[in-house]
Design a protein around this motif. Structure first.
Motif, PDB file in Angstrom:
ATOM      1  N   LEU A  75       0.366   5.167 -14.349  1.00 15.01           N
ATOM      2  CA  LEU A  75       0.502   6.335 -13.483  1.00 15.01           C
ATOM      3  C   LEU A  75       1.966   6.727 -13.348  1.00 15.01           C
ATOM      4  O   LEU A  75       2.874   5.900 -13.528  1.00 15.01           O
ATOM      5  N   PRO A  76       2.248   8.006 -12.991  1.00 14.15           N
ATOM      6  CA  PRO A  76       3.649   8.412 -12.729  1.00 14.15           C
ATOM      7  C   PRO A  76       4.189   7.719 -11.489  1.00 14.15           C
ATOM      8  O   PRO A  76       3.479   7.528 -10.494  1.00 14.15           O
ATOM      9  N   THR A  77       5.449   7.338 -11.547  1.00 16.48           N
ATOM     10  CA  THR A  77       6.072   6.591 -10.451  1.00 16.48           C
ATOM     11  C   THR A  77       7.261   7.359  -9.920  1.00 16.48           C
ATOM     12  O   THR A  77       7.785   8.283 -10.568  1.00 16.48           O
ATOM     13  N   GLU A  78       7.712   6.944  -8.718  1.00 13.21           N
ATOM     14  CA  GLU A  78       8.906   7.498  -8.104  1.00 13.21           C
ATOM     15  C   GLU A  78       9.566   6.415  -7.267  1.00 13.21           C
ATOM     16  O   GLU A  78       8.932   5.408  -6.913  1.00 13.21           O
ATOM     17  N   ARG A  79      10.830   6.634  -6.938  1.00 14.05           N
ATOM     18  CA  ARG A  79      11.585   5.639  -6.184  1.00 14.05           C
ATOM     19  C   ARG A  79      11.698   6.108  -4.728  1.00 14.05           C
ATOM     20  O   ARG A  79      12.149   7.214  -4.441  1.00 14.05           O
ATOM     21  N   VAL A  80      11.247   5.255  -3.811  1.00 14.64           N
ATOM     22  CA  VAL A  80      11.297   5.535  -2.370  1.00 14.64           C
ATOM     23  C   VAL A  80      11.951   4.342  -1.695  1.00 14.64           C
ATOM     24  O   VAL A  80      11.408   3.217  -1.721  1.00 14.64           O
ATOM     25  N   ASN A  81      13.146   4.585  -1.099  1.00 15.62           N
ATOM     26  CA  ASN A  81      13.863   3.517  -0.394  1.00 15.62           C
ATOM     27  C   ASN A  81      14.052   2.283  -1.280  1.00 15.62           C
ATOM     28  O   ASN A  81      13.673   1.153  -0.934  1.00 15.62           O
ATOM     29  N   GLU A  82      14.609   2.538  -2.464  1.00 14.22           N
ATOM     30  CA  GLU A  82      14.908   1.476  -3.424  1.00 14.22           C
ATOM     31  C   GLU A  82      13.658   0.720  -3.843  1.00 14.22           C
ATOM     32  O   GLU A  82      13.703  -0.467  -4.161  1.00 14.22           O
ATOM     33  N   SER A  83      12.481   1.374  -3.819  1.00 13.32           N
ATOM     34  CA  SER A  83      11.234   0.760  -4.267  1.00 13.32           C
ATOM     35  C   SER A  83      10.528   1.740  -5.189  1.00 13.32           C
ATOM     36  O   SER A  83      10.601   2.965  -5.007  1.00 13.32           O
ATOM     37  N   ILE A  84       9.840   1.196  -6.195  1.00 11.96           N
ATOM     38  CA  ILE A  84       9.097   2.007  -7.141  1.00 11.96           C
ATOM     39  C   ILE A  84       7.670   2.154  -6.635  1.00 11.96           C
ATOM     40  O   ILE A  84       6.982   1.155  -6.392  1.00 11.96           O
ATOM     41  N   VAL A  85       7.215   3.397  -6.450  1.00 10.54           N
ATOM     42  CA  VAL A  85       5.896   3.694  -5.883  1.00 10.54           C
ATOM     43  C   VAL A  85       5.125   4.530  -6.884  1.00 10.54           C
ATOM     44  O   VAL A  85       5.670   5.484  -7.464  1.00 10.54           O
ATOM     45  N   ALA A  86       3.868   4.158  -7.106  1.00 10.62           N
ATOM     46  CA  ALA A  86       2.997   4.912  -8.015  1.00 10.62           C
ATOM     47  C   ALA A  86       2.187   5.918  -7.223  1.00 10.62           C
ATOM     48  O   ALA A  86       1.727   5.635  -6.106  1.00 10.62           O
ATOM     49  N   LYS A  87       1.987   7.100  -7.769  1.00  6.46           N
ATOM     50  CA  LYS A  87       1.200   8.153  -7.135  1.00  6.46           C
ATOM     51  C   LYS A  87      -0.263   8.003  -7.550  1.00  6.46           C
ATOM     52  O   LYS A  87      -0.612   8.224  -8.720  1.00  6.46           O
ATOM     53  N   LEU A  88      -1.097   7.637  -6.601  1.00  3.20           N
ATOM     54  CA  LEU A  88      -2.513   7.440  -6.902  1.00  3.20           C
ATOM     55  C   LEU A  88      -3.238   8.774  -6.964  1.00  3.20           C
ATOM     56  O   LEU A  88      -2.963   9.671  -6.148  1.00  3.20           O
ATOM     57  N   PRO A  89      -4.169   8.927  -7.887  1.00  8.78           N
ATOM     58  CA  PRO A  89      -4.936  10.180  -7.944  1.00  8.78           C
ATOM     59  C   PRO A  89      -6.008  10.216  -6.871  1.00  8.78           C
ATOM     60  O   PRO A  89      -6.184   9.257  -6.096  1.00  8.78           O
ATOM     61  N   ALA A  90      -6.736  11.314  -6.821  1.00  3.54           N
ATOM     62  CA  ALA A  90      -7.831  11.440  -5.846  1.00  3.54           C
ATOM     63  C   ALA A  90      -8.964  10.480  -6.210  1.00  3.54           C
ATOM     64  O   ALA A  90      -9.244  10.261  -7.395  1.00  3.54           O
ATOM     65  N   PRO A  91      -9.628   9.886  -5.237  1.00  5.10           N
ATOM     66  CA  PRO A  91     -10.710   8.946  -5.535  1.00  5.10           C
ATOM     67  C   PRO A  91     -11.908   9.644  -6.171  1.00  5.10           C
ATOM     68  O   PRO A  91     -12.199  10.804  -5.865  1.00  5.10           O
ATOM     69  N   LYS A  92     -12.605   8.908  -7.025  1.00  3.47           N
ATOM     70  CA  LYS A  92     -13.783   9.438  -7.700  1.00  3.47           C
ATOM     71  C   LYS A  92     -15.069   9.064  -6.963  1.00  3.47           C
ATOM     72  O   LYS A  92     -15.958   9.887  -6.802  1.00  3.47           O
ATOM     73  N   ALA A  93     -15.174   7.820  -6.560  1.00  6.39           N
ATOM     74  CA  ALA A  93     -16.394   7.352  -5.901  1.00  6.39           C
ATOM     75  C   ALA A  93     -16.400   7.778  -4.435  1.00  6.39           C
ATOM     76  O   ALA A  93     -15.348   7.817  -3.777  1.00  6.39           O
ATOM     77  N   VAL A  94     -17.581   8.108  -3.936  1.00  7.39           N
ATOM     78  CA  VAL A  94     -17.768   8.490  -2.529  1.00  7.39           C
ATOM     79  C   VAL A  94     -18.276   7.264  -1.777  1.00  7.39           C
ATOM     80  O   VAL A  94     -19.394   6.798  -1.994  1.00  7.39           O
ATOM     81  N   LEU A  95     -17.440   6.732  -0.925  1.00  7.55           N
ATOM     82  CA  LEU A  95     -17.795   5.536  -0.175  1.00  7.55           C
ATOM     83  C   LEU A  95     -18.307   5.926   1.206  1.00  7.55           C
ATOM     84  O   LEU A  95     -17.693   6.759   1.897  1.00  7.55           O
ATOM     85  N   PRO A  96     -19.414   5.359   1.650  1.00  7.69           N
ATOM     86  CA  PRO A  96     -19.912   5.676   3.000  1.00  7.69           C
ATOM     87  C   PRO A  96     -19.058   5.017   4.067  1.00  7.69           C
ATOM     88  O   PRO A  96     -18.472   3.953   3.858  1.00  7.69           O
TER      89      PRO A  96
END
Length: 347
Positions: A75-96
């Motif tokens: 996944l595409p990543t970015e740096r936030v406060n000297e930490s590498i964070v991945a951008k999660l996509p929208a969920p596919k499964a519908v959880l009750p």
């Protein structure tokens, strides 16, 4: 040779300890990165499950987690406060969900005012130095009240009034301040839960109850010249109980009850049936008394044909009293069959 063998065995042990990041499966698992969830459709290996169940489940879990980690690193990543964070996509499964999604806590009145004016929250120190007591005392909490009591062991009385208790006044002010804060806290909770509250008001032993207020409102409304006809009603207004409509509003007309066509038809049928099935009531005592009176009248009429001296009067003549008495004529064979004879038939 022993050293070489030892190094090879250590390398083999490290390979078994640290498995490769590549995982091969017959059926490709379904990975939902929005929920960080992996669904493995492959069947279990019954032989390995019987041999060592815990180790087999541990290896299977490790492989699925490795596939999830590999997908996250793609996944595409970015740096936030000297930490590498991945951008999660929208969920596919519908959880009750058992409950609704949590909503952010609404701001209080002071927080809204501070946000509007740009006032930042100031962090207070837990303890401050008191120059009177010459020691560190807590800024808030029950120990603060104890320190104030030690510091203010004597209070000055204004104008030397002997009837004023300054300790009591200070205690009452503190109790009033605590009560005011509690009322503000309850109002914030009610506003957060969207509960309607009056803007001002006091509820106590001297204040009127809701029933008394409704009664007073209705009486005041009926006291106008129009007896409350042209008075506007408040939203969700209730009428007072225990007060008659005639006493409260004598000019108000009662509303007719709406009767359905079927009910009216049923009531008319009941009335007609009751009238047709009603049997005549015969008063035997009255009928006997009428029969006796009629017989007595006929007997008196028969006795009046002869005079007191035994002489018969001529037809059309007058008796000794000067009154003419004619013999009543019969019915001449004409009988009214519609008239029912009452009583016993005479012979």
């Amino acid at each position: 040779m022993d050293i070489v063998q030892e190094v090879l065995e250590k390398q083999q042990a490290d390979r078994q300890k640290y498995k490769p990041i590549t995982v091969e499966k017959q059926l490709e698992p379904t990975i939902d990165l929005g929920h960080l969830m992996v669904t493995d459709p492959n069947y279990f290996d019954d032989e390995q499950m019987r041999a060592d169940r815990e180790q087999y489940v541990l290896d299977l879990t490790r492989d699925n987690v490795q596939l999830l980690i590999n997908s996250v690193w793609e996944l595409p990543t970015e740096r936030v406060n000297e930490s590498i964070v991945a951008k999660l996509p929208a969920p596919k499964a519908v959880l009750p969900r058992a409950r609704k999604l949590p909503v952010p806590k609404p701001l209080t009145k002071w927080e809204e005012f501070a946000k509007l004016k740009g006032i930042k929250k100031r962090v207070r120190e837990k303890k401050v130095y008191d120059s009177v007591l010459e020691k560190w005392v807590p800024t808030y909490g029950y120990q603060r009240h104890k320190a104030e009591k030690e510091r203010d062991w004597v209070l000055e009385v204004p104008q030397n009034d002997p009837n004023r208790d300054m300790f009591k006044e200070k205690r009452d002010l503190r109790i009033e301040r605590v009560a005011k804060n509690e009322v503000a806290r309850m109002r914030n909770i009610a506003r957060a839960k969207k509960v309607a509250l009056p803007r001002t008001g006091f509820v106590g032993p001297d204040s009127a109850s809701a029933k008394q207020l409704v009664t007073a409102s209705n009486i005041a409304k009926a006291s106008t010249a129009s007896v409350g006809v042209f008075q506007e009603s408040l939203p969700n207004e209730k009428k007072a109980r225990g007060i008659g409509v005639k006493e409260l509003m004598p000019g108000e007309k009662r509303k007719k009850k709406s009767v359905s066509l079927a009910a009216e038809k049923r009531r008319n049928i009941e009335i007609v049936t009751k009238v047709l099935n009603k049997k005549p009531k015969i008063d035997m005592d009255r009928a006997i008394s009428l029969q006796k009176a009629e017989a007595r009248a006929e007997r008196e009429a028969g006795d009046g044909d002869d005079g007191d001296d035994g002489r018969k009067k001529k037809k059309g003549g007058k008796n000794s009293k000067g009154f003419s008495r004619k013999k009543p004529k019969g019915g001449q064979g004409k009988r009214n069959h519609s008239k029912r004879s009452v009583g016993r038939k005479r012979r």
